[in-house]
Design a protein around this motif. Structure first.
Motif, PDB file in Angstrom:
ATOM      1  N   GLU A   1       0.831  -1.208   0.000  1.00 11.63           N
ATOM      2  CA  GLU A   1       0.000   0.000   0.000  1.00 11.63           C
ATOM      3  C   GLU A   1       0.863   1.254   0.000  1.00 11.63           C
ATOM      4  OE1 GLU A   1      -2.589  -0.421   3.347  1.00 11.63           O
ATOM      5  OE2 GLU A   1      -3.811  -1.953   2.367  1.00 11.63           O
ATOM      6  N   ARG A   2       1.949   1.235   0.754  1.00 12.37           N
ATOM      7  CA  ARG A   2       2.868   2.377   0.784  1.00 12.37           C
ATOM      8  C   ARG A   2       3.491   2.605  -0.595  1.00 12.37           C
ATOM      9  NH1 ARG A   2       8.170   3.668   1.483  1.00 12.37           N
ATOM     10  NH2 ARG A   2       8.858   1.515   1.345  1.00 12.37           N
ATOM     11  N   ILE A   3       3.871   1.525  -1.255  1.00  8.56           N
ATOM     12  CA  ILE A   3       4.470   1.634  -2.588  1.00  8.56           C
ATOM     13  C   ILE A   3       3.431   2.157  -3.579  1.00  8.56           C
ATOM     14  CG2 ILE A   3       5.502   0.331  -4.488  1.00  8.56           C
ATOM     15  CD1 ILE A   3       6.616  -1.575  -2.281  1.00  8.56           C
ATOM     16  N   ARG A   4       2.188   1.674  -3.480  1.00 15.62           N
ATOM     17  CA  ARG A   4       1.127   2.166  -4.374  1.00 15.62           C
ATOM     18  C   ARG A   4       0.910   3.665  -4.190  1.00 15.62           C
ATOM     19  NH1 ARG A   4      -2.348  -2.215  -2.720  1.00 15.62           N
ATOM     20  NH2 ARG A   4      -1.777  -3.991  -3.964  1.00 15.62           N
TER      21      ARG A   4
ATOM     22  N   HIS B   1       3.152   5.877  -3.371  1.00 13.97           N
ATOM     23  CA  HIS B   1       4.246   6.553  -4.079  1.00 13.97           C
ATOM     24  C   HIS B   1       4.067   6.449  -5.595  1.00 13.97           C
ATOM     25  CE1 HIS B   1       6.502   7.584  -0.525  1.00 13.97           C
ATOM     26  NE2 HIS B   1       6.403   6.342  -0.084  1.00 13.97           N
ATOM     27  N   MET B   2       3.571   5.326  -6.056  1.00 15.47           N
ATOM     28  CA  MET B   2       3.326   5.174  -7.498  1.00 15.47           C
ATOM     29  C   MET B   2       2.260   6.171  -7.965  1.00 15.47           C
ATOM     30  SD  MET B   2       3.416   1.041  -7.837  1.00 15.47           S
ATOM     31  CE  MET B   2       4.056   0.673  -9.448  1.00 15.47           C
ATOM     32  N   ASN B   3       1.245   6.388  -7.150  1.00 13.57           N
ATOM     33  CA  ASN B   3       0.208   7.371  -7.494  1.00 13.57           C
ATOM     34  C   ASN B   3       0.790   8.780  -7.528  1.00 13.57           C
ATOM     35  OD1 ASN B   3      -1.816   5.469  -7.788  1.00 13.57           O
ATOM     36  ND2 ASN B   3      -2.462   5.619  -5.657  1.00 13.57           N
ATOM     37  N   ARG B   4       1.702   9.093  -6.607  1.00 17.46           N
ATOM     38  CA  ARG B   4       2.338  10.415  -6.620  1.00 17.46           C
ATOM     39  C   ARG B   4       3.157  10.610  -7.890  1.00 17.46           C
ATOM     40  NH1 ARG B   4       5.413  11.119  -1.145  1.00 17.46           N
ATOM     41  NH2 ARG B   4       6.112  13.002  -2.198  1.00 17.46           N
ATOM     42  N   VAL B   5       3.881   9.576  -8.308  1.00  9.71           N
ATOM     43  CA  VAL B   5       4.665   9.666  -9.541  1.00  9.71           C
ATOM     44  C   VAL B   5       3.733   9.815 -10.737  1.00  9.71           C
ATOM     45  CG1 VAL B   5       6.176   8.351 -11.089  1.00  9.71           C
ATOM     46  CG2 VAL B   5       6.690   8.470  -8.655  1.00  9.71           C
ATOM     47  N   LYS B   6       2.604   9.118 -10.707  1.00 10.29           N
ATOM     48  CA  LYS B   6       1.635   9.228 -11.797  1.00 10.29           C
ATOM     49  C   LYS B   6       1.076  10.656 -11.876  1.00 10.29           C
ATOM     50  CE  LYS B   6      -2.574   7.054 -13.580  1.00 10.29           C
ATOM     51  NZ  LYS B   6      -3.216   8.253 -13.996  1.00 10.29           N
ATOM     52  N   GLU B   7       0.789  11.273 -10.719  1.00 10.42           N
ATOM     53  CA  GLU B   7       0.302  12.652 -10.703  1.00 10.42           C
ATOM     54  C   GLU B   7       1.330  13.595 -11.309  1.00 10.42           C
ATOM     55  OE1 GLU B   7      -0.692  13.704  -6.699  1.00 10.42           O
ATOM     56  OE2 GLU B   7      -2.272  12.181  -6.561  1.00 10.42           O
ATOM     57  N   ILE B   8       2.586  13.396 -10.974  1.00 10.59           N
ATOM     58  CA  ILE B   8       3.652  14.242 -11.520  1.00 10.59           C
ATOM     59  C   ILE B   8       3.739  14.056 -13.030  1.00 10.59           C
ATOM     60  CG2 ILE B   8       6.157  14.582 -11.567  1.00 10.59           C
ATOM     61  CD1 ILE B   8       6.109  13.853  -8.541  1.00 10.59           C
ATOM     62  N   THR B   9       3.642  12.811 -13.481  1.00  7.54           N
ATOM     63  CA  THR B   9       3.688  12.529 -14.915  1.00  7.54           C
ATOM     64  C   THR B   9       2.502  13.169 -15.622  1.00  7.54           C
ATOM     65  OG1 THR B   9       4.773  10.422 -14.448  1.00  7.54           O
ATOM     66  CG2 THR B   9       3.797  10.680 -16.622  1.00  7.54           C
TER      67      THR B   9
END
Length: 183
Positions: A88-91, A93-101
């Protein structure tokens, strides 16, 4: 073990599923072999920071997902294990990277296009026809901001004077009306 004894080890109905699983594990192994054949510095050297973050997150997520599967094969419920919180923690961070992208891909304002849009929206065909009639060549120069502000001030002054005159007339009419009633 012979092929005949393998068929007895598991039900025949899941044979296709096991073949799909085996091919999936083989493709994961192939990808991991490619990643492991290069040093981490070589991998990250050609990537920008955002892609480096994506690679790191993908690696960590893959590793934790494989551990999740390992726990399942060992009869441990992974939902009650700490691996669930880690995934869940990794997901997150993945969502944050997706928002930046997504922000990088978002449309940007083209100031030139916006200026052309506004200019064309304010275009007056009657003015063009009038200029043709009186023989004035059309200029492609737009009025300056100062000229537009001066026109706006003039219009506001005329409007203000008209309003003041109306108020004066109305107050005079009221005075006349009340004097006629009282008189």
């Amino acid at each position: 073990m012979s092929a005949g004894s393998r068929a007895e080890d598991y039900p025949q109905e899941i044979d296709d599923q096991l073949k799909d699983f085996d091919s999936s594990v083989s493709s994961v192994k192939t990808m991991l072999d490619k990643l492991m054949s290069m040093s981490r510095n070589d991998l990250l050297q050609n990537l920008d920071p955002l892609d480096q973050a994506k690679l790191d997150l993908m690696s960590v997520y893959t590793l934790n997902s494989l551990f999740w599967m390992y726990l399942v094969t060992q009869g441990v419920n992974p939902r009650e294990h700490g691996i669930k919180q880690e995934l869940e923690r990794i997901r997150t961070h993945m969502n944050r990277v997706k928002e930046i992208t997504d922000k990088k891909k978002a449309a940007r304002l083209d100031k030139g296009a916006a200026a052309r849009f506004v200019r064309n929206a304010l275009y007056d065909s009657e003015e063009k026809e009038l200029r043709k009639k009186i023989g004035v060549q059309e200029s492609f120069r737009q009025p300056t901001v100062k000229a537009l502000e001066a026109e706006l001030r003039d219009a506001e002054e005329v409007e203000s004077e008209t309003l003041q005159n109306t108020i004066c007339l109305s107050s005079n009419e009221l005075k006349n009306h009340f004097s006629a009633e009282n008189g």
